[in-house]
Design a protein around this motif. Structure first.
Motif, mmCIF file in Angstrom:
data_model
loop_
_atom_site.group_PDB
_atom_site.id
_atom_site.type_symbol
_atom_site.label_atom_id
_atom_site.label_comp_id
_atom_site.label_asym_id
_atom_site.label_seq_id
_atom_site.Cartn_x
_atom_site.Cartn_y
_atom_site.Cartn_z
ATOM 1 N N VAL A 98 0.862 -1.181 0.000
ATOM 2 C CA VAL A 98 0.000 0.000 0.000
ATOM 3 C C VAL A 98 0.899 1.231 0.000
ATOM 4 O O VAL A 98 1.723 1.393 0.900
ATOM 5 C CB VAL A 98 -0.924 0.032 1.237
ATOM 6 N N THR A 99 0.756 2.082 -1.008
ATOM 7 C CA THR A 99 1.504 3.337 -1.029
ATOM 8 C C THR A 99 0.563 4.464 -0.635
ATOM 9 O O THR A 99 -0.566 4.544 -1.119
ATOM 10 C CB THR A 99 2.116 3.634 -2.414
ATOM 11 N N ILE A 159 -6.131 -7.067 -0.898
ATOM 12 C CA ILE A 159 -6.525 -6.005 -1.825
ATOM 13 C C ILE A 159 -7.861 -5.356 -1.460
ATOM 14 O O ILE A 159 -8.043 -4.168 -1.658
ATOM 15 C CB ILE A 159 -6.511 -6.518 -3.283
ATOM 16 N N ASP A 160 -8.792 -6.114 -0.880
ATOM 17 C CA ASP A 160 -10.108 -5.552 -0.560
ATOM 18 C C ASP A 160 -10.271 -5.205 0.918
ATOM 19 O O ASP A 160 -11.352 -4.802 1.342
ATOM 20 C CB ASP A 160 -11.206 -6.543 -0.970
ATOM 21 N N ALA A 161 -9.213 -5.330 1.694
ATOM 22 C CA ALA A 161 -9.305 -5.098 3.139
ATOM 23 C C ALA A 161 -9.017 -3.639 3.489
ATOM 24 O O ALA A 161 -8.318 -2.941 2.769
ATOM 25 C CB ALA A 161 -8.319 -6.007 3.866
ATOM 26 N N GLU A 162 -9.566 -3.202 4.598
ATOM 27 C CA GLU A 162 -9.246 -1.894 5.181
ATOM 28 C C GLU A 162 -8.006 -2.114 6.049
ATOM 29 O O GLU A 162 -8.093 -2.696 7.127
ATOM 30 C CB GLU A 162 -10.410 -1.380 6.031
ATOM 31 N N LEU A 163 -6.857 -1.675 5.586
ATOM 32 C CA LEU A 163 -5.604 -1.998 6.260
ATOM 33 C C LEU A 163 -5.040 -0.812 7.027
ATOM 34 O O LEU A 163 -5.157 0.333 6.599
ATOM 35 C CB LEU A 163 -4.570 -2.460 5.232
ATOM 36 N N ASP A 164 -4.432 -1.116 8.156
ATOM 37 C CA ASP A 164 -3.634 -0.145 8.895
ATOM 38 C C ASP A 164 -2.573 -0.931 9.661
ATOM 39 O O ASP A 164 -2.650 -2.158 9.748
ATOM 40 C CB ASP A 164 -4.488 0.758 9.795
ATOM 41 N N PRO A 165 -1.573 -0.261 10.205
ATOM 42 C CA PRO A 165 -0.460 -0.972 10.850
ATOM 43 C C PRO A 165 -0.845 -1.835 12.057
ATOM 44 O O PRO A 165 -0.042 -2.646 12.500
ATOM 45 C CB PRO A 165 0.488 0.156 11.268
ATOM 46 N N ARG A 166 -2.042 -1.698 12.583
ATOM 47 C CA ARG A 166 -2.471 -2.557 13.689
ATOM 48 C C ARG A 166 -2.975 -3.908 13.197
ATOM 49 O O ARG A 166 -3.194 -4.814 13.991
ATOM 50 C CB ARG A 166 -3.559 -1.851 14.499
ATOM 51 N N ASP A 167 -3.148 -4.052 11.894
ATOM 52 C CA ASP A 167 -3.619 -5.310 11.317
ATOM 53 C C ASP A 167 -2.584 -6.404 11.572
ATOM 54 O O ASP A 167 -1.387 -6.161 11.431
ATOM 55 C CB ASP A 167 -3.832 -5.124 9.808
ATOM 56 N N PRO A 168 -3.018 -7.603 11.936
ATOM 57 C CA PRO A 168 -2.055 -8.677 12.220
ATOM 58 C C PRO A 168 -1.228 -9.109 11.006
ATOM 59 O O PRO A 168 -0.180 -9.731 11.171
ATOM 60 C CB PRO A 168 -2.923 -9.826 12.732
ATOM 61 N N THR A 169 -1.659 -8.754 9.801
ATOM 62 C CA THR A 169 -0.898 -9.120 8.605
ATOM 63 C C THR A 169 0.191 -8.102 8.272
ATOM 64 O O THR A 169 0.972 -8.315 7.346
ATOM 65 C CB THR A 169 -1.832 -9.274 7.391
ATOM 66 N N PHE A 170 0.257 -6.999 9.012
ATOM 67 C CA PHE A 170 1.232 -5.936 8.768
ATOM 68 C C PHE A 170 2.655 -6.448 8.986
ATOM 69 O O PHE A 170 2.960 -7.039 10.015
ATOM 70 C CB PHE A 170 0.946 -4.755 9.701
ATOM 71 N N VAL A 171 3.531 -6.234 7.992
ATOM 72 C CA VAL A 171 4.937 -6.634 8.079
ATOM 73 C C VAL A 171 5.802 -5.452 8.485
ATOM 74 O O VAL A 171 6.676 -5.557 9.338
ATOM 75 C CB VAL A 171 5.431 -7.212 6.727
ATOM 76 N N GLY A 172 5.555 -4.300 7.866
ATOM 77 C CA GLY A 172 6.330 -3.096 8.157
ATOM 78 C C GLY A 172 6.064 -2.037 7.106
ATOM 79 O O GLY A 172 5.260 -2.233 6.201
ATOM 80 N N MET A 173 6.757 -0.892 7.246
ATOM 81 C CA MET A 173 6.567 0.189 6.285
ATOM 82 C C MET A 173 7.862 0.956 6.070
ATOM 83 O O MET A 173 8.691 1.069 6.965
ATOM 84 C CB MET A 173 5.452 1.144 6.712
#
Length: 110
Positions: A7-8, A68-82
């Motif tokens: 996600v950019t 692709i269809d999810a509402e993502l933010d860094p608290r999501d358990p699938t978050f790797v990093g940024m």
């Protein structure tokens, strides 16, 4: 091959709006996905320099799986990093560091 979602998010100084783009693709492993997202961050930084833009809040985030269809933010358990972009360059912040910083202000956090 595992899927990852990139996600950019970019917002120029003085703008009230951010541009958000999402890409999901298969990568050989997490390291390959992190490297690809780094190249995207470098390209965004190079483009900003060419256009004389000052980024106010811009990053390239990486999530495990096809989100692709999810509402993502860094608290999501699938978050790797940024990759966080600023005038000095790009810096990687991993999920553990983001979650640690996020929990520091919560009641009962240690």
């Amino acid at each position: 091959m595992p899927a990852y979602t990139i996600v950019t998010t970019s917002a120029a100084q003085g703008s009230d709006e951010a541009e958000i783009n999402t890409l999901a693709d298969d990568f050989g492993n997490e390291s390959e996905a992190v490297g690809y997202s780094r190249r995207m961050a470098d390209e965004m930084l190079g483009l900003a320099a060419q256009l004389a833009l000052d980024f106010d809040y811009s990053n390239v985030s990486l999530y495990e799986g096809d989100q692709i269809d999810a509402e993502l933010d860094p608290r999501d358990p699938t978050f790797v990093g940024m990759w966080v972009l600023d005038e000095a360059g790009v810096a990687f912040i991993g999920a553990a560091e983001v979650r640690e910083d996020d929990g520091a202000g919560e009641p009962g956090a240690q």
